[in-house]
Design a protein around this motif. Structure first.
Motif, PDB file in Angstrom:
ATOM      1  N   SER A 180      33.009  38.988  29.497  1.00 19.68           N
ATOM      2  CA  SER A 180      33.261  39.211  27.791  1.00 19.68           C
ATOM      3  C   SER A 180      34.879  40.285  28.047  1.00 19.68           C
ATOM      4  O   SER A 180      35.088  41.094  28.809  1.00 19.68           O
ATOM      5  N   ARG A 181      35.369  40.444  26.628  1.00 18.53           N
ATOM      6  CA  ARG A 181      36.517  41.017  26.310  1.00 18.53           C
ATOM      7  C   ARG A 181      36.571  41.520  25.076  1.00 18.53           C
ATOM      8  O   ARG A 181      35.786  40.583  24.154  1.00 18.53           O
ATOM      9  N   LYS A 182      36.535  42.806  25.077  1.00 17.23           N
ATOM     10  CA  LYS A 182      36.778  43.099  23.875  1.00 17.23           C
ATOM     11  C   LYS A 182      38.012  44.399  24.097  1.00 17.23           C
ATOM     12  O   LYS A 182      38.488  45.281  24.980  1.00 17.23           O
ATOM     13  N   GLY A 183      39.547  43.886  23.448  1.00 19.71           N
ATOM     14  CA  GLY A 183      40.313  43.993  23.623  1.00 19.71           C
ATOM     15  C   GLY A 183      41.609  43.614  24.497  1.00 19.71           C
ATOM     16  O   GLY A 183      41.092  42.817  25.380  1.00 19.71           O
ATOM     17  N   GLU A 184      42.017  45.083  25.327  1.00 19.35           N
ATOM     18  CA  GLU A 184      42.422  45.147  26.820  1.00 19.35           C
ATOM     19  C   GLU A 184      41.564  45.192  27.886  1.00 19.35           C
ATOM     20  O   GLU A 184      41.937  45.454  28.653  1.00 19.35           O
ATOM     21  N   THR A 185      40.105  45.388  27.335  1.00 18.62           N
ATOM     22  CA  THR A 185      38.889  45.523  28.431  1.00 18.62           C
ATOM     23  C   THR A 185      38.668  44.612  28.805  1.00 18.62           C
ATOM     24  O   THR A 185      37.468  43.069  28.026  1.00 18.62           O
ATOM     25  N   ILE A 186      37.904  43.498  29.890  1.00 19.11           N
ATOM     26  CA  ILE A 186      37.043  42.288  30.372  1.00 19.11           C
ATOM     27  C   ILE A 186      36.390  43.977  30.816  1.00 19.11           C
ATOM     28  O   ILE A 186      36.460  44.226  31.941  1.00 19.11           O
ATOM     29  N   THR A 187      35.290  42.599  30.383  1.00 12.16           N
ATOM     30  CA  THR A 187      33.434  43.586  31.546  1.00 12.16           C
ATOM     31  C   THR A 187      33.089  42.277  31.730  1.00 12.16           C
ATOM     32  O   THR A 187      32.446  41.193  31.587  1.00 12.16           O
ATOM     33  N   ILE A 188      32.749  41.943  33.389  1.00 13.33           N
ATOM     34  CA  ILE A 188      32.142  41.318  34.440  1.00 13.33           C
ATOM     35  C   ILE A 188      30.817  41.525  34.679  1.00 13.33           C
ATOM     36  O   ILE A 188      30.607  42.488  35.657  1.00 13.33           O
ATOM     37  N   GLY A 189      29.732  41.175  34.295  1.00 14.15           N
ATOM     38  CA  GLY A 189      28.250  41.377  34.698  1.00 14.15           C
ATOM     39  C   GLY A 189      28.717  40.064  36.546  1.00 14.15           C
ATOM     40  O   GLY A 189      28.544  39.626  36.549  1.00 14.15           O
ATOM     41  N   VAL A 190      28.147  41.159  36.875  1.00 20.64           N
ATOM     42  CA  VAL A 190      28.130  40.422  38.069  1.00 20.64           C
ATOM     43  C   VAL A 190      25.977  40.463  38.302  1.00 20.64           C
ATOM     44  O   VAL A 190      25.430  40.938  38.824  1.00 20.64           O
ATOM     45  N   ALA A 191      25.624  39.054  38.799  1.00 20.07           N
ATOM     46  CA  ALA A 191      25.120  38.418  38.849  1.00 20.07           C
ATOM     47  C   ALA A 191      24.087  38.072  40.149  1.00 20.07           C
ATOM     48  O   ALA A 191      25.221  38.471  41.521  1.00 20.07           O
ATOM     49  N   MET A 192      22.997  38.507  40.563  1.00 19.75           N
ATOM     50  CA  MET A 192      22.422  39.050  41.994  1.00 19.75           C
ATOM     51  C   MET A 192      24.197  39.644  43.175  1.00 19.75           C
ATOM     52  O   MET A 192      23.973  38.659  44.133  1.00 19.75           O
ATOM     53  N   PRO A 193      24.156  40.503  42.244  1.00 20.04           N
ATOM     54  CA  PRO A 193      24.520  41.800  42.882  1.00 20.04           C
ATOM     55  C   PRO A 193      24.619  41.450  44.600  1.00 20.04           C
ATOM     56  O   PRO A 193      25.776  41.743  45.456  1.00 20.04           O
ATOM     57  N   ASP A 194      23.434  41.751  45.311  1.00 20.49           N
ATOM     58  CA  ASP A 194      23.169  42.351  46.637  1.00 20.49           C
ATOM     59  C   ASP A 194      23.631  40.854  47.774  1.00 20.49           C
ATOM     60  O   ASP A 194      23.545  41.018  48.525  1.00 20.49           O
ATOM     61  N   ASN A 195      23.718  39.476  46.618  1.00 16.70           N
ATOM     62  CA  ASN A 195      24.046  38.478  47.386  1.00 16.70           C
ATOM     63  C   ASN A 195      25.502  37.923  47.201  1.00 16.70           C
ATOM     64  O   ASN A 195      25.779  37.029  48.261  1.00 16.70           O
ATOM     65  N   LYS A 196      26.156  39.283  47.070  1.00 15.56           N
ATOM     66  CA  LYS A 196      27.510  39.056  46.648  1.00 15.56           C
ATOM     67  C   LYS A 196      28.502  40.248  47.497  1.00 15.56           C
ATOM     68  O   LYS A 196      28.117  41.362  47.552  1.00 15.56           O
ATOM     69  N   LYS A 197      29.923  39.512  47.733  1.00 20.26           N
ATOM     70  CA  LYS A 197      30.834  41.223  48.164  1.00 20.26           C
ATOM     71  C   LYS A 197      31.718  41.264  47.847  1.00 20.26           C
ATOM     72  O   LYS A 197      32.028  42.660  47.194  1.00 20.26           O
ATOM     73  N   TRP A 198      32.126  40.280  46.464  1.00 21.41           N
ATOM     74  CA  TRP A 198      33.945  40.989  45.596  1.00 21.41           C
ATOM     75  C   TRP A 198      33.716  41.887  44.844  1.00 21.41           C
ATOM     76  O   TRP A 198      34.794  42.681  45.030  1.00 21.41           O
ATOM     77  N   TRP A 199      32.796  42.089  44.316  1.00 20.66           N
ATOM     78  CA  TRP A 199      32.568  43.344  43.954  1.00 20.66           C
ATOM     79  C   TRP A 199      32.782  45.207  44.722  1.00 20.66           C
ATOM     80  O   TRP A 199      33.183  46.161  43.292  1.00 20.66           O
ATOM     81  N   ARG A 200      31.904  44.420  45.680  1.00 25.31           N
ATOM     82  CA  ARG A 200      32.188  46.089  46.507  1.00 25.31           C
ATOM     83  C   ARG A 200      34.221  46.871  46.454  1.00 25.31           C
ATOM     84  O   ARG A 200      34.251  47.978  46.786  1.00 25.31           O
ATOM     85  N   ASN A 201      34.609  45.868  46.731  1.00 29.22           N
ATOM     86  CA  ASN A 201      35.953  45.784  46.477  1.00 29.22           C
ATOM     87  C   ASN A 201      36.571  47.064  45.862  1.00 29.22           C
ATOM     88  O   ASN A 201      37.549  48.106  45.705  1.00 29.22           O
ATOM     89  N   PHE A 202      36.189  47.229  44.541  1.00 35.44           N
ATOM     90  CA  PHE A 202      36.321  48.429  43.328  1.00 35.44           C
ATOM     91  C   PHE A 202      34.942  48.851  43.011  1.00 35.44           C
ATOM     92  O   PHE A 202      35.680  50.197  42.205  1.00 35.44           O
ATOM     93  N   LEU A 203      34.448  49.800  43.794  1.00 35.35           N
ATOM     94  CA  LEU A 203      33.515  50.732  43.991  1.00 35.35           C
ATOM     95  C   LEU A 203      34.490  51.622  43.645  1.00 35.35           C
ATOM     96  O   LEU A 203      35.767  51.698  44.766  1.00 35.35           O
ATOM     97  N   GLY A 204      33.893  53.289  43.178  1.00 34.30           N
ATOM     98  CA  GLY A 204      35.141  54.261  43.898  1.00 34.30           C
ATOM     99  C   GLY A 204      35.727  54.293  42.705  1.00 34.30           C
ATOM    100  O   GLY A 204      36.254  54.165  41.500  1.00 34.30           O
ATOM    101  N   GLU A 205      36.849  54.791  43.291  1.00 31.27           N
ATOM    102  CA  GLU A 205      38.064  54.390  42.678  1.00 31.27           C
ATOM    103  C   GLU A 205      38.955  53.524  42.068  1.00 31.27           C
ATOM    104  O   GLU A 205      39.826  52.914  41.113  1.00 31.27           O
ATOM    105  N   GLY A 206      37.895  52.210  42.553  1.00 27.32           N
ATOM    106  CA  GLY A 206      38.572  50.902  41.899  1.00 27.32           C
ATOM    107  C   GLY A 206      39.441  50.287  42.023  1.00 27.32           C
ATOM    108  O   GLY A 206      40.219  50.998  43.855  1.00 27.32           O
TER     109      GLY A 206
END
Length: 116
Positions: A54-80
């Motif tokens: 979803s998008r609001k202006g220059e901010t994109i929000t990605i909801g990660v479905a079944m996050p425990d089955n996916k790894k890509w989003w972990r690259n952005f934990l902490g400092e991002g």
């Protein structure tokens, strides 16, 4: 050749990316899907995957479905970290941070770079 969850996921992801590029249905698909590209934090390899956003202006929000089955989003934990999105027919850079809420849901927030 054995069918694995990984091979099914790659096939589905490939189909979603292909559909976003089609003349008629592509416009509808691009309203909800975007292809993100990032460099793996451990492997150093470049990966691309389609995600619902979803998008609001220059901010994109990605909801990660079944996050425990996916790894890509972990690259952005902490400092991002940096991320690229193929958005509105062009590649846009941005900075992504991931967070998990108290219910275990994961979202990735991307602040887009200013277009040049």
């Amino acid at each position: 050749m054995a069918i694995t969850l990984g091979s099914i996921t790659r096939s589905v992801n490939g189909a979603v990316v292909a559909l976003t590029g089609m003349p008629v249905i592509g416009g509808l698909m691009r309203r909800g899907f975007v292809e993100v590209t990032y460099v793996g934090r451990r492997s150093g390899k470049t990966f691309s995957t389609p995600v619902f956003y979803s998008r609001k202006g220059e901010t994109i929000t990605i909801g990660v479905a079944m996050p425990d089955n996916k790894k890509w989003w972990r690259n952005f934990l902490g400092e991002g970290g940096p991320i690229s999105l193929h958005l509105d027919g062009i590649d846009r850079g941005g900075y992504a941070t991931a967070r998990r809420d108290e219910k275990g849901r994961v979202s990735v927030r991307v602040l887009l770079d200013q277009p040049s």
